[in-house]
Structure formats: C-alpha cells, structure tokens
Design an enzyme around this catalytic site. Structure first.
Site, PDB file in Angstrom:
ATOM      1  N   MET A  30       0.766  -1.202   0.076  1.00 21.92           N
ATOM      2  CA  MET A  30       0.122  -0.058   0.000  1.00 21.92           C
ATOM      3  C   MET A  30       1.143   1.277  -0.072  1.00 21.92           C
ATOM      4  SD  MET A  30      -3.580  -0.883   1.986  1.00 21.92           S
ATOM      5  CE  MET A  30      -2.972  -0.484   3.811  1.00 21.92           C
ATOM      6  N   LEU A  33       6.829   3.309   1.400  1.00 18.52           N
ATOM      7  CA  LEU A  33       7.831   1.975   1.584  1.00 18.52           C
ATOM      8  C   LEU A  33       8.921   2.392   2.777  1.00 18.52           C
ATOM      9  CD1 LEU A  33       8.528   1.305  -2.103  1.00 18.52           C
ATOM     10  CD2 LEU A  33       6.544   0.472  -0.785  1.00 18.52           C
ATOM     11  N   HIS A  34       8.814   1.434   3.256  1.00 19.48           N
ATOM     12  CA  HIS A  34      10.002   1.290   4.399  1.00 19.48           C
ATOM     13  C   HIS A  34      10.780   0.119   4.093  1.00 19.48           C
ATOM     14  CE1 HIS A  34       7.414  -1.678   6.269  1.00 19.48           C
ATOM     15  NE2 HIS A  34       6.391  -0.579   6.324  1.00 19.48           N
ATOM     16  N   GLY A  36      10.958  -2.894   5.720  1.00 25.10           N
ATOM     17  CA  GLY A  36       9.897  -3.815   5.641  1.00 25.10           C
ATOM     18  C   GLY A  36       9.458  -4.388   4.176  1.00 25.10           C
ATOM     19  N   HIS A  37       8.886  -3.371   3.482  1.00 28.57           N
ATOM     20  CA  HIS A  37       8.564  -3.453   1.891  1.00 28.57           C
ATOM     21  C   HIS A  37       9.926  -3.687   1.198  1.00 28.57           C
ATOM     22  CE1 HIS A  37       5.435  -0.446   3.452  1.00 28.57           C
ATOM     23  NE2 HIS A  37       4.736  -1.621   2.845  1.00 28.57           N
ATOM     24  N   GLN A 152       5.765 -11.134   7.564  1.00 27.28           N
ATOM     25  CA  GLN A 152       5.178 -11.900   8.684  1.00 27.28           C
ATOM     26  C   GLN A 152       4.589 -10.901   9.802  1.00 27.28           C
ATOM     27  OE1 GLN A 152       4.616 -14.782   9.584  1.00 27.28           O
ATOM     28  NE2 GLN A 152       4.469 -14.987  11.960  1.00 27.28           N
ATOM     29  N   GLN A 157      -2.879 -12.022   7.952  1.00 22.49           N
ATOM     30  CA  GLN A 157      -2.965 -11.816   6.705  1.00 22.49           C
ATOM     31  C   GLN A 157      -2.253 -12.773   5.792  1.00 22.49           C
ATOM     32  OE1 GLN A 157      -2.799  -7.808   4.763  1.00 22.49           O
ATOM     33  NE2 GLN A 157      -0.621  -8.366   4.089  1.00 22.49           N
ATOM     34  N   LEU A 188       8.400  -2.155  11.662  1.00 20.58           N
ATOM     35  CA  LEU A 188       8.436  -0.988  10.772  1.00 20.58           C
ATOM     36  C   LEU A 188       6.932  -1.082  10.258  1.00 20.58           C
ATOM     37  CD1 LEU A 188      11.809  -1.049   8.894  1.00 20.58           C
ATOM     38  CD2 LEU A 188      10.980   0.484  10.584  1.00 20.58           C
ATOM     39  N   ARG A 191       2.155   3.180   9.154  1.00 21.66           N
ATOM     40  CA  ARG A 191       1.522   3.871  10.140  1.00 21.66           C
ATOM     41  C   ARG A 191       2.118   4.752  11.287  1.00 21.66           C
ATOM     42  NH1 ARG A 191      -2.737   0.008   8.766  1.00 21.66           N
ATOM     43  NH2 ARG A 191      -4.601   1.144   8.021  1.00 21.66           N
TER      44      ARG A 191
HETATM   45  P1  AMP Z   1       1.413  -2.905   3.598  1.00 24.04           P
HETATM   46  O1  AMP Z   1       1.971  -1.734   2.549  1.00 24.04           O
HETATM   47  O2  AMP Z   1       1.594  -2.176   4.951  1.00 24.04           O
HETATM   48  O3  AMP Z   1       0.016  -3.223   3.128  1.00 24.04           O
HETATM   49  O4  AMP Z   1       2.459  -4.041   3.511  1.00 24.04           O
HETATM   50  C1  AMP Z   1       2.871  -4.642   2.228  1.00 24.04           C
HETATM   51  C2  AMP Z   1       3.563  -5.973   2.614  1.00 24.04           C
HETATM   52  O5  AMP Z   1       4.699  -5.451   3.601  1.00 24.04           O
HETATM   53  C3  AMP Z   1       2.858  -6.894   3.394  1.00 24.04           C
HETATM   54  O6  AMP Z   1       3.103  -8.092   3.086  1.00 24.04           O
HETATM   55  C4  AMP Z   1       3.521  -6.503   4.808  1.00 24.04           C
HETATM   56  O7  AMP Z   1       3.223  -7.661   5.539  1.00 24.04           O
HETATM   57  C5  AMP Z   1       4.604  -6.446   4.489  1.00 24.04           C
HETATM   58  N1  AMP Z   1       5.220  -5.516   5.708  1.00 24.04           N
HETATM   59  C6  AMP Z   1       4.767  -4.442   6.380  1.00 24.04           C
HETATM   60  N2  AMP Z   1       5.659  -4.000   7.330  1.00 24.04           N
HETATM   61  C7  AMP Z   1       6.665  -5.203   7.332  1.00 24.04           C
HETATM   62  C8  AMP Z   1       7.846  -5.306   8.269  1.00 24.04           C
HETATM   63  N3  AMP Z   1       8.056  -4.506   9.313  1.00 24.04           N
HETATM   64  N4  AMP Z   1       8.767  -6.358   7.805  1.00 24.04           N
HETATM   65  C9  AMP Z   1       8.371  -7.203   7.077  1.00 24.04           C
HETATM   66  N5  AMP Z   1       7.311  -7.112   6.053  1.00 24.04           N
HETATM   67  C10 AMP Z   1       6.343  -5.931   6.361  1.00 24.04           C
END
Ligand code: AMP
Length: 285
Positions: A30, A33-34, A36-37, A152, A157, A188, A191
């Site tokens: 979504m 990006l950080h 994690g992404h 994870q 999800q 990370l 939000r």
């Molecule tokens: P989002 O943009 O929040 O919908 O996340 C997109 C993808 O990134 C989803 O598969 C999340 O589980 C993954 N994600 C979000 N935050 C993290 C994180 N801190 N570490 C690893 N993956 C993440």
C-alpha cells in the site's frame, strides 16, 4: 522501471516475459515504503527474473471511520525506492481500475483464520480480510506471478492469503518473510508516521510485551496465560491498552492454552495516539 496504471497495459507489459518463461515475483504494497517493504522487494529481486510491485491503498480493507483518507502516501518517493530496489514494473492502478462500477464479487475466507484477532466482529470485522483476500486475488489474477511475497508482520493476513491460494487453486507460491524492526525492536509500519516522539517511545511497549511472553515460554512455563500476563504487564507499564493480546496456534489460529512445543503466535494490537499498531512473535516449536 515501468509504471503501469491499467490491467490491460500490465498484461501487455508482462506478455513477453511469460512467453520467455521468465519467473515473475509480485510484492503487493500500500506504499509509503519502508525497510519492511524493501526486504520483500530484495527477496523478490534475488529469486525472480521479473519483479512487480503493486502500489494500491485498498479501500475495501478499511472500515468506515478508519484512516483511509489520511493513510500516508508519497508516490514519487515510493517510485525512487522501488527503482533502487531493482523493481522492474510498478502496478499503481486508480481505485476505479480495481473496482469499476458494478463489481459484485468478493472473496471470503471463513472460520477461525479470518474471524479472530484483527477480523473479530468487534474489531476490524470480517470486511477487513474480505477486502484483503479480494484485492490479493485480483492482483494475483492480473499479474499471474510465480511467487508472491508477504511479511510476517501481518501474520494473520499471510495465513488468510495462504488459505485462499490453496482453496481457490491459485498456482502461485506464497513466501512469507520475517518482520523488519527498528534497532529498538519497533516493527516498521507505514502507520508509524502517525506517531509523535513520545508515542514512538510508548510504541516500543508492543515488542517488549511480546519478548516478555517469549522469555516466560523459554523459562519452561507451559501455561500460555502466564506468558500473556507478562506481556500485559509490559503494556500496562507503558500505559498502552491492548485491543487484543492473544496466544494462538501459529498455523490454525485456534486458541492456545498451553505452550507445548508447537509454534504459538503471540499477537498484539494497540492504539498508540492516532496509530493502530499490530505486532507478533512466534514462540516455541
Ligand atoms: P502494507 O504496505 O503495509 O500493506 O504492507 C505490504 C507488505 O509488506 C505486506 O506483506 C506486509 O506484511 C509487509 N510488511 C509491512 N511491514 C513489514 C515489516 N516491518 N517487516 C516485513 N514485512 C512488512
């Protein structure tokens, strides 16, 4: 790196890769990006010939009154980061491209996986994972990847998506990668941008709580409740009231009463300031 806005263009852009049997990896996001992404994008880059990132803030997974309008967005920065991470193609459709007038079909994963924790009726409700499953199904159909990558951090999800892929015979491999954390343990999350300095500090109570539960489990305690009590004490000390704090089977999400060697998901959600934060650890097993 190509930026694509429509399903038709997407299909065309990937046609040659498909003909040449190149492996395609999809990382749904979504945006905002950080690291994690970026960890998912790097894994996709390593594993696949073609890396597709989707960037779509999915209205269907936000409840009325949630932060859909205020959800942090910075498309220009996201595109730079995606390019640096080696993404070949960003699919960033408008809402009308994904949900044109007249859409009448959704995907529901029923039962314990989707209707507990975040999906409990008194929380985000069944609409949340319906929204997630439906958009991921649409993205999988639009991109038709060989592998799709998830974090994870959103453990429930990932389980819901694995279930859907299995039940609806999608031919895609689902890869779930570890949660990326700040040096102080905070997971990370896009939000986290909502947090003031003081709230940012209080937010670290979530991982402290999960680690306290883990320490109790590692001490040989077998009652899940004892682990949860230790976690709750950490939250209380920081003045954080959990929306939920639960121990569940890491595969089925059935409630776990004992820490008996099977992997147990300890999951927490809490509001800190304006941000609704979630985190989890798998303990035992
Ligand atoms: P989002 O943009 O929040 O919908 O996340 C997109 C993808 O990134 C989803 O598969 C999340 O589980 C993954 N994600 C979000 N935050 C993290 C994180 N801190 N570490 C690893 N993956 C993440």
């Amino acid at each position: 790196m190509r930026i694509i806005r429509t399903k038709a263009e997407l299909r065309e852009a990937l046609a040659e890769d498909r003909r040449a049997s190149r492996t395609i990896g999809l990382v749904p996001t979504m945006g905002y990006l950080h690291e994690g992404h970026l960890s998912l994008l790097r894994a996709a880059r390593e594993r696949c010939d073609v890396v597709v990132m989707s960037l779509f803030v999915n209205p269907a997974q936000f409840a009325p009154g949630e932060d859909l309008e205020g959800y942090p967005r910075d498309e220009a920065r996201d595109m730079e980061l995606a390019e640096d991470a080696g993404v070949d193609l960003v699919y960033a459709p408008a809402v009308e491209e994904v949900y044109p007038d007249g859409v009448a079909t959704t995907v529901d994963v029923s039962g314990d996986l989707a209707e507990v924790l975040c999906g409990a009726p008194e929380r985000r409700g069944p609409e949340h994972f319906r929204g997630v499953a439906t958009v991921v199904a649409k993205l999988l159909n639009s991109v038709d990847p060989d592998v799709a990558f998830f974090g994870q951090k959103d453990a429930q999800q990932a389980l819901v998506i694995r279930r859907m892929v299995h039940d609806l015979d999608f031919s895609v491999e689902i890869q779930v990668l570890p949660t990326v954390r700040e040096p102080d343990g905070l997971a990370l999350s896009s939000r986290n941008a909502y947090l003031s300095a003081g709230e940012r500090e209080r937010a670290t109570a979530l991982i402290r709580a999960l680690r306290a539960a883990e320490a109790v489990a590692e001490s040989g305690e077998t009652r899940a409740q004892a682990a949860l009590d230790a976690a709750r004490a950490e939250l209380e000390q920081a003045g954080v009231e959990p929306e939920y704090l639960e121990a569940r089977d890491a595969q089925t999400l059935a409630p776990a009463e004992s820490l008996n060697g099977r992997p147990i998901l300890v999951a927490v959600a809490a509001r800190v300031g304006k941000a609704r934060l979630i985190d989890n650890l798998v303990i035992g097993g």
